[in-house]
Design a protein around this motif. Structure first.
Motif, mmCIF file in Angstrom:
data_model
loop_
_atom_site.group_PDB
_atom_site.id
_atom_site.type_symbol
_atom_site.label_atom_id
_atom_site.label_comp_id
_atom_site.label_asym_id
_atom_site.label_seq_id
_atom_site.Cartn_x
_atom_site.Cartn_y
_atom_site.Cartn_z
ATOM 1 N N ASN A 1 0.989 -1.230 -0.125
ATOM 2 C CA ASN A 1 0.044 0.238 0.041
ATOM 3 C C ASN A 1 0.383 1.527 -0.161
ATOM 4 O O ASN A 1 1.342 1.551 0.307
ATOM 5 N N PRO A 2 0.754 2.495 -1.012
ATOM 6 C CA PRO A 2 1.614 3.366 -1.227
ATOM 7 C C PRO A 2 1.884 4.576 -0.297
ATOM 8 O O PRO A 2 3.005 4.932 0.344
ATOM 9 N N ALA A 3 0.930 4.039 0.396
ATOM 10 C CA ALA A 3 0.353 5.394 1.526
ATOM 11 C C ALA A 3 1.382 4.958 2.864
ATOM 12 O O ALA A 3 1.710 5.528 3.471
ATOM 13 N N VAL A 4 0.738 3.735 3.777
ATOM 14 C CA VAL A 4 1.112 2.948 4.432
ATOM 15 C C VAL A 4 3.234 2.818 4.190
ATOM 16 O O VAL A 4 3.390 3.118 5.036
#
Lengths: 563, 176
Positions: A305-308
């Motif tokens: 997950n890019p935001a994580v």
């Protein structure tokens, strides 16, 4: 490896369902099943229906529309009046009028879109006597239409297509109730709750915390929710809630249930038109699309997950876990949600909104292809048969011959009806999505910013226009605008496709069969399957590409930018 | 049309009785005979093993950073490129590091139900040193406790391996 074995077991179980449930359905709708005659006969007596008497397509359709109208009214009244009705331990008040209307339409059209929070809005009585009843009935109505259309192909010179009351009753009694009841027991045995006692209050002596835990008649609603490709859960979290989908066993059972009738109907179709191979050709098209979509979506959800990652957790071996349950995991969640979006079930075991852009694209585009891979109970088959007629028409144009399908000449009237049925959904979805993004009432809905917010609006109308019911749940849907616009989408997505399908059934049943000749375009070959898939992808791709490119595609290509 | 209407009303009432009341009551009755514990919500001494709780304080294994409000289940619904998700995850990363826990994906993301009762074995092992330190236990002993509470996915492949946080903490409370 686990995912591989899940697929293997699923394929074996679905293969058995295809063959045996498929032929059981033939017997049921040809009236050769009578083990529940003791329940069935009194129903016909009460209705004053002769089970042998058949209806023209106009009378069949009229009965279906009036029955659905009564069902919407009955559902509406129960949830409006739930405050005065029994089985309401949490003292839930009347559901507001706009929300009640949307919900009644939603369950009668087999959409099960939920603008309400299950555990804090509905009484047990509403869940059991309004929503669960429609989960049985709307599924049986869908199968009835598919069976009527099959009869259109299999009969010659017939003025009738069957009896709606009989088809509806048989579907509920012989198919849905027995399977849902047995599957419901498995759900409860695994941990799904099933009680009429109110919430449980528990005290944790270790942390001295108190918890109030909602309960209800859940497990057996879960089984018909999946089997009938309904998707409306008891709880807001739907199939992600541990009380609805407690273990790996129930996860597997869920997608086997929701895929079994839509896939098995292709066997029923083949058997009833006299050549199982014809059903296999349609099945192959469904499986091909389904398999490809499961493949890339599961792969996408296994990515980080890019935001994580931006928050500092770069190593994510378990895939994109935001919005997913630990016990279900990344790839199995993707399989579940792809299965439920491609069957117009719409139940979820993970947050669709938190899927990666490509995973989310898989969910959205699976619906945009018209819910045919394999689609809802009945609706999947009758919709793909409309595509099949468009396909033989195009094939006929290429070889310069009047197209035929199953020995029936496909002429101007049939092609018009099929095209109408195929085009209603895209026109509805794109028009309403355009209204959604250009009005302030529509733009007030999305939770996420940027392209993802646009996806939320597009997803909402795609889901409702296809009678799917899943949501990019960030959208605040319980507003006058979304309740009314959504109900319009659901009604058109259901009845504006059913009516042309039934009209086709009537027109085709009356036709004579043309003997096959050397020039006949064979419709039980890989070539036909390939053309059919091509037509489905081209129609879906061309109509929706501009819209999709503003949502998931922009999101995927935004190179790490966060919105 | 009137014939249709009369039949529609009667059949709606019949299905209401059959698929609503008879099905629902038979289901509930049979469930209570066969699976009473599960049908009532799998409730043990300190809560339901299927519903997540907040385990604050250093001496406990913590679950995922869910809201854990059973009366309003549901996911956070933040997209994978959402700034709000990045901020929430970053806050959780800081909180974990302060407690001496190496952040894992499961411990910085919220679940689909908002009530996930489980964590992955990786999430549990990451907390062993912190829990052992707070309770003055030997780390290998706590590690062993976690290992004995790993549920292997059903039949070895259905879903994922997991550790039930309530069961693990109940066992932890027994350790002296």
């Amino acid at each position: 490896m686990g995912f591989f074995w899940t697929i293997v077991v699923m394929v074996v179980l679905l293969g058995l369902a295809w063959r045996y449930l498929g032929s059981y359905m033939v017997s049921v709708y040809e009236g050769r099943m009578s083990w529940l005659g003791w329940v069935e006969r009194p129903i016909y007596r009460a209705l004053r229906v002769d089970p042998e008497a058949e209806q023209s397509w106009q009378r069949y359709t009229g009965a279906l529309i009036i029955f659905s109208g009564v069902a919407i009214l009955a559902t509406y009244l129960i949830i409006r009046l739930q405050g005065h009705l029994p089985l309401n331990p949490q003292h839930q008040n009347a559901v507001p009028a706009g929300l009640s209307f949307n919900t009644a339409v939603s369950f009668v059209t087999n959409t099960n879109w939920q603008n309400y929070l299950g555990e804090s809005t509905m009484s047990y009585f509403s869940q059991m006597a309004a929503l669960t009843v429609q989960q049985f009935v709307s599924a049986a109505v869908g199968i009835a239409v598919a069976i009527a259309l099959i009869r259109g192909f299999s009969r010659k010179g017939s003025p009738t297509i069957g009896n709606f009351w009989v088809d509806l009753t048989r579907g509920v009694l012989y198919i849905l109730i027995p399977i849902a009841f047995i599957a419901g027991l498995v759900f409860v045995g695994q941990g799904a709750v099933q009680t009429l006692a109110g919430p449980a209050n528990v005290h944790n002596a270790l942390t001295s915390a108190n918890q109030s835990i909602p309960r209800g008649p859940v497990g057996f609603m879960e089984s018909i929710k999946q089997l009938g490709t309904n998707g409306g859960g008891f709880f807001n979290a739907n199939g992600a809630h541990p009380f609805e989908n407690p273990t790996g066993v129930t996860t597997l059972l869920s997608f086997v249930l929701l895929l079994s009738i839509p896939f098995a109907l292709t066997y029923t179709f083949g058997k009833m038109v006299g050549r199982v191979r014809q059903g296999v050709a349609v099945l192959a098209a469904m499986v091909l699309i389904f398999g490809v979509w499961v493949g890339f979506s599961s792969y996408a959800e296994h990515q980080s997950n890019p935001a994580v990652a931006a928050a500092g957790v770069v190593h994510q071996p378990t895939g994109n876990m935001e919005g997913k349950e630990t016990r279900i995991g990344d790839t199995t969640s993707a399989l579940y949600n792809i299965a439920s979006t491609q069957t117009s079930t719409g139940s979820v075991s993970a947050s669709n909104d938190s899927f990666t852009p490509i995973g989310g694209f898989g969910l959205l585009s699976g619906m945009m292809l018209g819910e045919i891979s394999p689609g809802g109970t009945g609706s999947g088959l009758y919709t793909i048969l409309l595509f099949a007629l468009v396909t033989v028409f195009l094939g006929g144009l290429m070889i310069g011959r009047t197209p035929e399908y199953l020995g029936k000449k496909i002429q101007a009237r049939e092609v018009k009806l099929a095209a109408l049925g195929v085009l209603v959904m895209p026109v509805t979805v794109l028009t309403l999505a355009a209204v959604g993004v250009t009005t302030s009432a529509g733009r007030a809905g999305p939770l996420n910013a940027g392209p993802h917010g646009f996806s939320e609006i597009l997803y909402a109308f795609t889901s409702q226009g296809n009678n799917n019911g899943s949501a990019f749940a960030g959208l605040t849907g319980n507003t006058t605008f979304y309740n009314v616009a959504g109900a319009v989408a659901m009604l058109l997505g259901r009845f504006a496709i059913m009516i042309p399908a039934l009209a086709l059934a009537g027109v085709l049943a009356a036709k004579q069969v043309v003997p096959a000749s050397a020039g006949t375009f064979k419709t039980d070959t890989p070539l036909f399957t390939g053309l059919l898939v091509g037509v489905i992808l081209i129609v879906g791709g061309l109509t929706f590409f501009p819209a999709v490119s503003l949502g998931p595609i922009v999101e995927q290509l935004s190179h790490g930018k966060l919105f | 049309m009137l014939v249709h209407l009369r039949r529609a009303v009667i059949l709606t009432i019949i299905f209401f009785a059959l698929c609503g009341l008879a099905y629902g009551y038979a289901a509930t009755g049979l469930s209570h005979v066969l699976f009473r514990h599960q049908a009532d919500g799998s409730i043990t001494a300190n809560g339901s093993t299927l519903i997540g709780q907040s385990w604050s304080g250093p001496g406990w294994f913590q679950g995922r950073p869910d809201s854990n409000t059973p009366m309003a289940s549901g996911a956070a619904n933040l997209g994978p490129r959402s700034q709000a998700l990045e901020q929430a995850a970053a806050k959780q990363v800081d909180a974990l590091k302060k407690q001496g826990i190496q952040p894992t994906p499961g411990l910085v993301t919220t679940s689909g139900s908002g009530l996930d009762p489980d964590i992955s074995p990786t999430d549990a092992y990451a907390q062993v040193d912190a829990v052992a330190g707070a309770r003055h236990l030997a780390a290998p002993q706590v590690h062993q406790l976690v290992a004995s509470h790993v549920h292997i996915a059903e039949l070895g492949f259905l879903g994922s391996d997991y550790v039930n946080v309530l069961e693990l903490n109940q066992a932890l409370a027994q350790v002296r």
